[in-house]
Motif scaffolding. Sequence first.
Motif, PDB file in Angstrom:
ATOM      1  N   PHE A   1      -3.712  -2.374  -0.679  1.00 50.66           N
ATOM      2  CA  PHE A   1      -4.602  -1.336  -0.150  1.00 50.66           C
ATOM      3  C   PHE A   1      -4.843  -0.233  -1.184  1.00 50.66           C
ATOM      4  O   PHE A   1      -5.550   0.717  -0.922  1.00 50.66           O
ATOM      5  N   GLU A   2      -4.193  -0.363  -2.337  1.00 50.67           N
ATOM      6  CA  GLU A   2      -4.326   0.681  -3.369  1.00 50.67           C
ATOM      7  C   GLU A   2      -4.123   0.014  -4.723  1.00 50.67           C
ATOM      8  O   GLU A   2      -3.331  -0.924  -4.837  1.00 50.67           O
ATOM      9  N   ARG A   3      -4.802   0.510  -5.738  1.00 49.90           N
ATOM     10  CA  ARG A   3      -4.814  -0.183  -7.041  1.00 49.90           C
ATOM     11  C   ARG A   3      -3.439  -0.264  -7.709  1.00 49.90           C
ATOM     12  O   ARG A   3      -3.012  -1.328  -8.156  1.00 49.90           O
ATOM     13  N   LEU A   4      -2.762   0.874  -7.799  1.00 49.58           N
ATOM     14  CA  LEU A   4      -1.465   0.876  -8.489  1.00 49.58           C
ATOM     15  C   LEU A   4      -0.467  -0.027  -7.759  1.00 49.58           C
ATOM     16  O   LEU A   4       0.345  -0.715  -8.385  1.00 49.58           O
ATOM     17  N   GLU A   5      -0.543  -0.022  -6.435  1.00 50.28           N
ATOM     18  CA  GLU A   5       0.374  -0.865  -5.666  1.00 50.28           C
ATOM     19  C   GLU A   5       0.099  -2.340  -5.927  1.00 50.28           C
ATOM     20  O   GLU A   5       1.009  -3.168  -5.891  1.00 50.28           O
ATOM     21  N   ALA A   6      -1.147  -2.682  -6.193  1.00 52.17           N
ATOM     22  CA  ALA A   6      -1.491  -4.065  -6.541  1.00 52.17           C
ATOM     23  C   ALA A   6      -0.702  -4.496  -7.773  1.00 52.17           C
ATOM     24  O   ALA A   6      -0.099  -5.565  -7.820  1.00 52.17           O
ATOM     25  N   LEU A   7      -0.668  -3.620  -8.743  1.00 57.53           N
ATOM     26  CA  LEU A   7       0.024  -3.935  -9.990  1.00 57.53           C
ATOM     27  C   LEU A   7       1.539  -3.962  -9.781  1.00 57.53           C
ATOM     28  O   LEU A   7       2.245  -4.815 -10.316  1.00 57.53           O
TER      29      LEU A   7
ATOM     30  N   GLY B   1       0.828  -1.194   0.000  1.00 61.40           N
ATOM     31  CA  GLY B   1       0.000   0.000   0.000  1.00 61.40           C
ATOM     32  C   GLY B   1       0.858   1.238   0.000  1.00 61.40           C
ATOM     33  O   GLY B   1       2.013   1.220  -0.447  1.00 61.40           O
ATOM     34  N   VAL B   2       0.276   2.311   0.527  1.00 64.13           N
ATOM     35  CA  VAL B   2       0.954   3.590   0.561  1.00 64.13           C
ATOM     36  C   VAL B   2       1.253   3.898   2.026  1.00 64.13           C
ATOM     37  O   VAL B   2       0.416   3.622   2.888  1.00 64.13           O
ATOM     38  N   GLY B   3       2.457   4.434   2.284  1.00 63.51           N
ATOM     39  CA  GLY B   3       2.840   4.753   3.656  1.00 63.51           C
ATOM     40  C   GLY B   3       1.735   5.504   4.367  1.00 63.51           C
ATOM     41  O   GLY B   3       1.227   6.492   3.832  1.00 63.51           O
ATOM     42  N   GLY B   4       1.353   5.039   5.545  1.00 63.90           N
ATOM     43  CA  GLY B   4       0.276   5.691   6.274  1.00 63.90           C
ATOM     44  C   GLY B   4      -1.053   4.940   6.185  1.00 63.90           C
ATOM     45  O   GLY B   4      -1.999   5.259   6.895  1.00 63.90           O
ATOM     46  N   GLN B   5      -1.107   3.877   5.355  1.00 65.15           N
ATOM     47  CA  GLN B   5      -2.378   3.141   5.203  1.00 65.15           C
ATOM     48  C   GLN B   5      -2.548   2.017   6.213  1.00 65.15           C
ATOM     49  O   GLN B   5      -3.535   1.305   6.185  1.00 65.15           O
ATOM     50  N   GLY B   6      -1.566   1.815   7.063  1.00 61.30           N
ATOM     51  CA  GLY B   6      -1.746   0.833   8.129  1.00 61.30           C
ATOM     52  C   GLY B   6      -1.376  -0.592   7.757  1.00 61.30           C
ATOM     53  O   GLY B   6      -1.982  -1.541   8.241  1.00 61.30           O
TER      54      GLY B   6
END
Lengths: 188, 569
Positions: free
Chosen positions: A73-79, A8-13
């Motif tokens: 937790f985020e679409r781009l990170e999934a990819l 995910g992105v830093g801060g998303q837990g």
Amino acid sequence: MLDILIVGVGGQGTLLASRILGAYAERKGMDCKLSEVHGMSQRGGSVVTHVRIGRSVLSPLVSEGEADYILAFERLEALRWSHYLKKDGILLINDQIILPMPVITGAQSYPADITEKLTAEGRNYRLVQGLTLAAEAGNTKAVNVVMLGVLFKMIGETEESAIQALEVSVPAKLLEINRKALALGYRA
Amino acid sequence: MKKLMLTNEAVARGAYEAGVKVVSSYPGTPSTEITEFAAKYPEIYCEWAPNEKVAVEVAIGASIGGGRALACMKHVGVNVAADPLFTAAYTGVNAGLVIAVADDPAMHSSQNEQDSRFYARAAHIPMLEPADSQEAIEFMKLAYRISEEYDTPVFFRLTTRIAHSQSFVVTSEREERPLKEYKKDAMKYVMMPAMARARHLAVEAREARLASDVNRMGVNRAEIRSSKLGIVCSGAVYQYVKEATDASVFKLGIVYPLPMEAIRKFAEQVDELMVIEELEPFFEDQLKANGIACHGKEIFGRQGEYSVAFIREKLYGIPSPKSTLTLPARPPVMCAGCPHRGVFYILNKLRLAVSGDIGCYTLGALAPLNALDTCICMGASVGVSHGFDKVGSPAAKKMVSVIGDSTFIHSGITGIINAVYNQSDITCIILDNSITGMTGHQDNPATGRTIKGEPAYKLNLEALLKSCGVGSVRVVDAYDLVELERVIKEEVERPGVSAIIARRPCALLNKKYPPALHIEQEKCMKCKSCLRIGCPAIESIEGGVRINPELCVACGVCETLCKFGAIVG
Ligand SMILES: Cc1ncc(C[n+]2csc(CCOP(=O)(O)OP(=O)(O)O)c2C)c(N)n1
């Protein structure tokens, strides 16, 4: 061995999510290692946390091509991390977009065809309305716990034992919201 | 009972169980949590020192004074602390003294990839390295035993992957240790040439004894699995090797001095000996110098972190899946509401060169701000701009240095004293966000609180700068762009050394924000100048710009810079 990547992105837990899985492993009497991210990338960068649960765990890192599950937790990170998935592994994606700085400034564009790309890669994925469910639970920050709810259901775990793992990992004042988030994810 | 524990917490736990009395450290990823966890034990006196050199000196004092002591830092911190360390190796200890140092292969949060094991060798200080949390606890206790038995400081080395992973531990009780008697002993503790010459002999004798004894210590062990290939390794790499191969393994728990005879015996039991170690060929070169044939570095290289997949690929040619997509990168960014942002906006506007420093504000080097010209190490910004001035670089006329509050206290202050003393013409901007931000919010001498959250004297930066002889010291609210611009212009023009304190607490410290700002689309001329400050809350959307209400904390920086008054509360 259950190999899980949480991205995910830093801060998303991602950290809390991995610790709840750690508590779960502890209750099950399984060995477990978690590899966390602290420091620089927590400032809104791309983050990845590794969770490995099994009879005996050596490396704290999940290897590329070997994750049973990826919680994105985020679409781009999934990819970005999809190559960690094993052949029949499952990618659970929170259907949320967080624009990275190069996109915010217009230097690059956010890929519009993430699910198409995943399909082309032959990935087994499922989109979850994590943000909506977290809001329903009472706090949009609870996306991480919603996603865990989905995961616990997928691995065939009972809701009770998921909640027990949650209870030892979350501060008392946030427990109610997180319990709701977990339940909503579990039933999603 | 078994419980999951972060290795850094386990290091603190090991210190606690070993009866450590004093911990003094300076934060630095990936070492910071050791000290934060140690601070939770009421039995341990724990502090943040202004830098690593002071931390080590405090620990040395505590050790000579009779109590077990610990100082923790990241790899580059050892550079700062090297001076006391090299001589503490001569004095030895009274009660045990351990220096925990965390290396950062792959530079997740660091400016270089230096290998701290060379310090062990250079300073003649033994070094231990655990491979999981349980070992961290056990090895800490061993480190204190070695320290006292061999009369030496001991290094405790971690790498990011071990420091920041959790595995199961079983804890034990603390062993309370009464203070050892302190006896004045100038021959041992006063290092001047005559005494140091005698102590240097003692250092050599101690190292020879240790180099022999480590061959019989259980933390260095051969695990025979195959007679074809044997692999020497330590730390995280041990876990990777065990998982990736079925080779025999020689696991080093003590990475300096090396158990040469035990390794030689191991080498005789296998057809081929490899060394797999991240960073430099530290083991490999020593084995070769001792006539033990081995190889490894030529296959694995010096860069980055290893992993199970990487070792399988290099050893067996089994390719691991790689991402073939080119995706937008997601670098870390200054948070929404970060008080550093407006300063960089003004520095760009005034087209100033910027000698930078290390902290959250280093992120100002990234797009879209691209505001830094240099960033070397903590404290360097001031000296670098003074160097530009003295060499007569035309760039110096339009240059400032920027430095955070913690970094200024760490080692920027000496740069300022030098600049004043040597009649420099520089302007230094202290970005005072009232916390040590980058490493996760540690208190420091300017926050007015100790590591345990107790009130402390709050260092007065203005008074300090004035007493150094800084000609002009100005304080500005970092959110007030108009005032910032005026003051920076004036001070850059002014001859001599000036300092500007841009003050505003870190946005993450404030939990109650005013409501988010928004853009009045009819007033917005789509000039997109608000996007140039790199705020994660301001997004480029089809046909314009939007403020993300989830992220915006209404700092007002974009509101001021919008020429059309389109951004409103
Ligand atoms: C010698 C050394 N010690 C520690 C660190 C780790 N480190 C990087 S930035 C930083 C603190 C920065 O705090 P501050 O200067 O207050 O700036 P902020 O991050 O709050 O903006 C530390 C401790 C380092 N890079 N080098």
